[in-house]
Design a protein around this motif. Sequence first.
Motif, PDB file in Angstrom:
ATOM      1  N   TRP A   1       3.225   0.096  -2.530  1.00 55.69           N
ATOM      2  CA  TRP A   1       2.157   1.787  -2.888  1.00 55.69           C
ATOM      3  C   TRP A   1       2.544   2.307  -4.425  1.00 55.69           C
ATOM      4  O   TRP A   1       3.475   1.213  -5.587  1.00 55.69           O
ATOM      5  CB  TRP A   1       3.907   2.445  -2.151  1.00 55.69           C
ATOM      6  CG  TRP A   1       3.946   2.550  -1.120  1.00 55.69           C
ATOM      7  CD1 TRP A   1       4.423   1.873  -0.274  1.00 55.69           C
ATOM      8  CD2 TRP A   1       2.934   3.314  -0.391  1.00 55.69           C
ATOM      9  NE1 TRP A   1       3.800   2.284   1.490  1.00 55.69           N
ATOM     10  CE2 TRP A   1       2.943   2.806   0.813  1.00 55.69           C
ATOM     11  CE3 TRP A   1       1.792   4.534  -0.501  1.00 55.69           C
ATOM     12  CZ2 TRP A   1       2.001   3.911   1.882  1.00 55.69           C
ATOM     13  CZ3 TRP A   1       1.202   5.340   0.517  1.00 55.69           C
ATOM     14  CH2 TRP A   1       1.137   4.651   1.836  1.00 55.69           C
ATOM     15  N   LYS A   2       1.936   2.823  -4.870  1.00 56.16           N
ATOM     16  CA  LYS A   2       1.514   2.661  -6.358  1.00 56.16           C
ATOM     17  C   LYS A   2       1.022   4.029  -6.522  1.00 56.16           C
ATOM     18  O   LYS A   2       0.374   4.822  -5.646  1.00 56.16           O
ATOM     19  CB  LYS A   2       0.879   1.958  -7.360  1.00 56.16           C
ATOM     20  CG  LYS A   2       1.108   0.269  -7.019  1.00 56.16           C
ATOM     21  CD  LYS A   2      -0.209  -0.363  -7.785  1.00 56.16           C
ATOM     22  CE  LYS A   2       0.603  -2.137  -7.845  1.00 56.16           C
ATOM     23  NZ  LYS A   2       1.687  -2.271  -8.795  1.00 56.16           N
ATOM     24  N   ASN A   3       1.840   4.912  -7.732  1.00 58.67           N
ATOM     25  CA  ASN A   3       0.980   6.113  -7.970  1.00 58.67           C
ATOM     26  C   ASN A   3      -0.065   5.920  -8.892  1.00 58.67           C
ATOM     27  O   ASN A   3      -0.072   4.911  -9.337  1.00 58.67           O
ATOM     28  CB  ASN A   3       2.162   7.066  -8.826  1.00 58.67           C
ATOM     29  CG  ASN A   3       2.734   6.392 -10.281  1.00 58.67           C
ATOM     30  OD1 ASN A   3       2.183   5.270 -10.742  1.00 58.67           O
ATOM     31  ND2 ASN A   3       4.145   6.835 -10.679  1.00 58.67           N
ATOM     32  N   TYR A   4      -0.836   6.894  -8.722  1.00 59.06           N
ATOM     33  CA  TYR A   4      -1.705   6.679  -9.934  1.00 59.06           C
ATOM     34  C   TYR A   4      -1.581   6.422 -11.417  1.00 59.06           C
ATOM     35  O   TYR A   4      -2.748   4.988 -12.008  1.00 59.06           O
ATOM     36  CB  TYR A   4      -2.667   8.226 -10.062  1.00 59.06           C
ATOM     37  CG  TYR A   4      -3.688   8.292 -10.347  1.00 59.06           C
ATOM     38  CD1 TYR A   4      -4.800   8.022  -8.933  1.00 59.06           C
ATOM     39  CD2 TYR A   4      -4.612   8.265 -11.230  1.00 59.06           C
ATOM     40  CE1 TYR A   4      -6.526   8.084  -9.457  1.00 59.06           C
ATOM     41  CE2 TYR A   4      -6.418   7.901 -11.351  1.00 59.06           C
ATOM     42  CZ  TYR A   4      -7.136   8.095 -10.817  1.00 59.06           C
ATOM     43  OH  TYR A   4      -8.645   7.966 -10.809  1.00 59.06           O
TER      44      TYR A   4
ATOM     45  N   PHE B   1     -13.657  -5.220  -9.022  1.00 60.31           N
ATOM     46  CA  PHE B   1     -13.925  -5.435 -10.086  1.00 60.31           C
ATOM     47  C   PHE B   1     -13.731  -6.653 -11.299  1.00 60.31           C
ATOM     48  O   PHE B   1     -13.104  -7.340 -10.729  1.00 60.31           O
ATOM     49  CB  PHE B   1     -13.885  -3.857 -11.333  1.00 60.31           C
ATOM     50  CG  PHE B   1     -11.819  -4.441 -10.679  1.00 60.31           C
ATOM     51  CD1 PHE B   1     -11.320  -4.825 -11.448  1.00 60.31           C
ATOM     52  CD2 PHE B   1     -11.326  -3.168  -9.859  1.00 60.31           C
ATOM     53  CE1 PHE B   1      -9.500  -4.866 -11.472  1.00 60.31           C
ATOM     54  CE2 PHE B   1      -9.916  -3.795  -9.656  1.00 60.31           C
ATOM     55  CZ  PHE B   1      -9.259  -4.275 -10.394  1.00 60.31           C
ATOM     56  N   PRO B   2     -14.172  -6.756 -12.032  1.00 63.01           N
ATOM     57  CA  PRO B   2     -13.600  -8.136 -12.801  1.00 63.01           C
ATOM     58  C   PRO B   2     -12.694  -8.068 -13.773  1.00 63.01           C
ATOM     59  O   PRO B   2     -12.130  -6.916 -14.450  1.00 63.01           O
ATOM     60  CB  PRO B   2     -15.180  -8.777 -13.911  1.00 63.01           C
ATOM     61  CG  PRO B   2     -15.586  -6.991 -13.964  1.00 63.01           C
ATOM     62  CD  PRO B   2     -15.697  -6.667 -12.987  1.00 63.01           C
TER      63      PRO B   2
ATOM     64  N   TYR C   1      -9.394  -0.142 -14.732  1.00 60.26           N
ATOM     65  CA  TYR C   1     -10.144  -0.308 -14.339  1.00 60.26           C
ATOM     66  C   TYR C   1     -10.551   0.953 -13.040  1.00 60.26           C
ATOM     67  O   TYR C   1     -11.704   1.409 -13.477  1.00 60.26           O
ATOM     68  CB  TYR C   1     -11.370  -1.890 -13.566  1.00 60.26           C
ATOM     69  CG  TYR C   1     -12.471  -1.298 -12.736  1.00 60.26           C
ATOM     70  CD1 TYR C   1     -13.196  -1.324 -13.895  1.00 60.26           C
ATOM     71  CD2 TYR C   1     -12.840  -0.771 -11.471  1.00 60.26           C
ATOM     72  CE1 TYR C   1     -14.691  -1.400 -13.800  1.00 60.26           C
ATOM     73  CE2 TYR C   1     -14.332  -0.721 -11.082  1.00 60.26           C
ATOM     74  CZ  TYR C   1     -15.143  -0.826 -11.963  1.00 60.26           C
ATOM     75  OH  TYR C   1     -16.122  -0.898 -11.456  1.00 60.26           O
ATOM     76  N   ILE C   2     -10.418   0.668 -12.154  1.00 54.62           N
ATOM     77  CA  ILE C   2      -9.663   2.422 -11.539  1.00 54.62           C
ATOM     78  C   ILE C   2      -9.753   3.621 -11.989  1.00 54.62           C
ATOM     79  O   ILE C   2      -9.968   4.736 -12.008  1.00 54.62           O
ATOM     80  CB  ILE C   2      -8.803   1.971 -10.056  1.00 54.62           C
ATOM     81  CG1 ILE C   2      -8.854   1.356  -9.447  1.00 54.62           C
ATOM     82  CG2 ILE C   2      -8.373   3.316  -9.263  1.00 54.62           C
ATOM     83  CD1 ILE C   2      -7.832   0.449  -8.155  1.00 54.62           C
ATOM     84  N   ARG C   3      -8.706   3.522 -13.232  1.00 52.53           N
ATOM     85  CA  ARG C   3      -7.792   4.727 -13.512  1.00 52.53           C
ATOM     86  C   ARG C   3      -9.086   5.151 -14.771  1.00 52.53           C
ATOM     87  O   ARG C   3      -9.514   6.469 -14.593  1.00 52.53           O
ATOM     88  CB  ARG C   3      -6.644   4.157 -14.543  1.00 52.53           C
ATOM     89  CG  ARG C   3      -5.775   4.852 -13.028  1.00 52.53           C
ATOM     90  CD  ARG C   3      -4.220   4.235 -13.968  1.00 52.53           C
ATOM     91  NE  ARG C   3      -4.657   3.143 -14.749  1.00 52.53           N
ATOM     92  CZ  ARG C   3      -4.137   2.203 -15.794  1.00 52.53           C
ATOM     93  NH1 ARG C   3      -4.529   2.792 -16.876  1.00 52.53           N
ATOM     94  NH2 ARG C   3      -3.700   1.312 -15.873  1.00 52.53           N
ATOM     95  N   SER C   4      -9.462   3.999 -15.467  1.00 53.31           N
ATOM     96  CA  SER C   4     -11.034   4.524 -16.414  1.00 53.31           C
ATOM     97  C   SER C   4     -12.199   5.082 -15.837  1.00 53.31           C
ATOM     98  O   SER C   4     -12.363   5.840 -16.427  1.00 53.31           O
ATOM     99  CB  SER C   4     -11.575   3.225 -17.305  1.00 53.31           C
ATOM    100  OG  SER C   4     -12.250   2.214 -15.957  1.00 53.31           O
ATOM    101  N   LYS C   5     -12.401   4.776 -14.476  1.00 58.63           N
ATOM    102  CA  LYS C   5     -13.653   5.139 -13.942  1.00 58.63           C
ATOM    103  C   LYS C   5     -13.381   6.398 -13.029  1.00 58.63           C
ATOM    104  O   LYS C   5     -13.867   6.977 -12.026  1.00 58.63           O
ATOM    105  CB  LYS C   5     -14.423   4.568 -12.537  1.00 58.63           C
ATOM    106  CG  LYS C   5     -14.664   2.999 -12.767  1.00 58.63           C
ATOM    107  CD  LYS C   5     -16.009   3.165 -13.527  1.00 58.63           C
ATOM    108  CE  LYS C   5     -15.839   1.727 -13.938  1.00 58.63           C
ATOM    109  NZ  LYS C   5     -17.732   1.428 -14.954  1.00 58.63           N
TER     110      LYS C   5
END
Length: 423
Positions: free
Chosen positions: A230-233, A255-256, A239-243
């Motif tokens: 489990w992870k918070n945002y 993603f690479p 990559y996920i945070r940047s998008k």
Amino acid sequence: MNKIIKTFLKLKLLIIINIISCNIFLNNAFGSENFVVTTVNKIPITKNDIINRAKIISFSIEKNTDFKKLQNYYNQALNFLINEKIIISAGLKINKKIIEIVTPKANQILLNEFNNSKDKLNKFINYLSIPKAKLLEKYESQLVWGIVLKNKFKDQLLKLDNIVENDIENRKNKKTEDLYDLAEIVISKNNNLILLDQIKSALKSGVNFLDLAKQVSISSSAKFKGKVGWKNYQNLPRYIRSKKFNLNEGDIISFPTKDKIKIIKILAKRLDGKISEKETSVILGQIKFPINFQKKDIAYNKIKYAVKELLTNKKSCNNLNIIKNQNTNYSINIIKSRIADISTKIQNVIKNIELYKISQPIFFGNYGYTYIICDVKKPESDKKTILELKNKMMQKHYLIISDRYLKRLHKEAIISHKKKLNK
């Protein structure tokens, strides 16, 4: 009667032709001499080693033994084997007999994968036409790696108890934020776009993400079926945070990174820390049935009516064993899992069906699969024991230590590529 005999003879002839064709192909593709492709700290990796590992990866993705595109898996197979040889090399420095020490346990783990059935294991070995030793290698390296990490990080692991206690305290203050339960598949970046497409296609067709991660991923998380916890945002991959993705349960994002490609799945999501319905545990009866020369709906209806008759007014799935005993063409498998951990296709077909009712089918090649919910256990409020929480936290820290140390050993390793494996 004559029609049935003719159909049977046609089927038998088709099987014989397929076997002959497959043997001709395999002889042409793999029949030339074996040779060393790469050495890792003087430990050789041969052409046959790569081919056997590629077969395992190919079967995990495509669910068949049509190995005509086996070369698409050579690169990932080689990366697997390089990591394993680095691990074995580190283990041999601790104890020259380390493989002999771990082999009995590796044998037991492998057998467990086949429900402790030697018959099922031998059938699989014959089906893939690979030596048992090649199936054992992965489990041996995992066991050796555990010994290496304990030996190297003995003091740090002892201190982890305090770290975990602090983490548990911090969790208490984070119950109101969104949490994401993640799993990953990691492949090498070099020349692996075809493999990435095949993994995506396999997932779309209904192959289980966690099963695929276990066989295909080169990350240490493969030991835990790709689960990274489990992870918070803020702790999600950059990559996920940047998008700024709006993540939902079941989402798959690829993603690479610098030298790898990561495929991330959101298994479950806790909005404001509240338990998700996807965390419900179920016991499923899975029935595998052949299609052969029938229409798919006819093959499905046969098993549907048989199950309906057996389970009417029943309060368990025990009667399913009658099908198994009556007809060897059907196989019964019991799956115990969180809903979040089974494939998206299975989740969709069991959604909203009642207990002891048969689901719509899923088809792979010549076989169909249908599911019956035999039991449901709703997720409780997060009242896990301290021991369970500690185990989860220890797994998280194990992955961090494991990945970092393996990267270091990889840089220090003497890897010599002797000869290219022709594609």
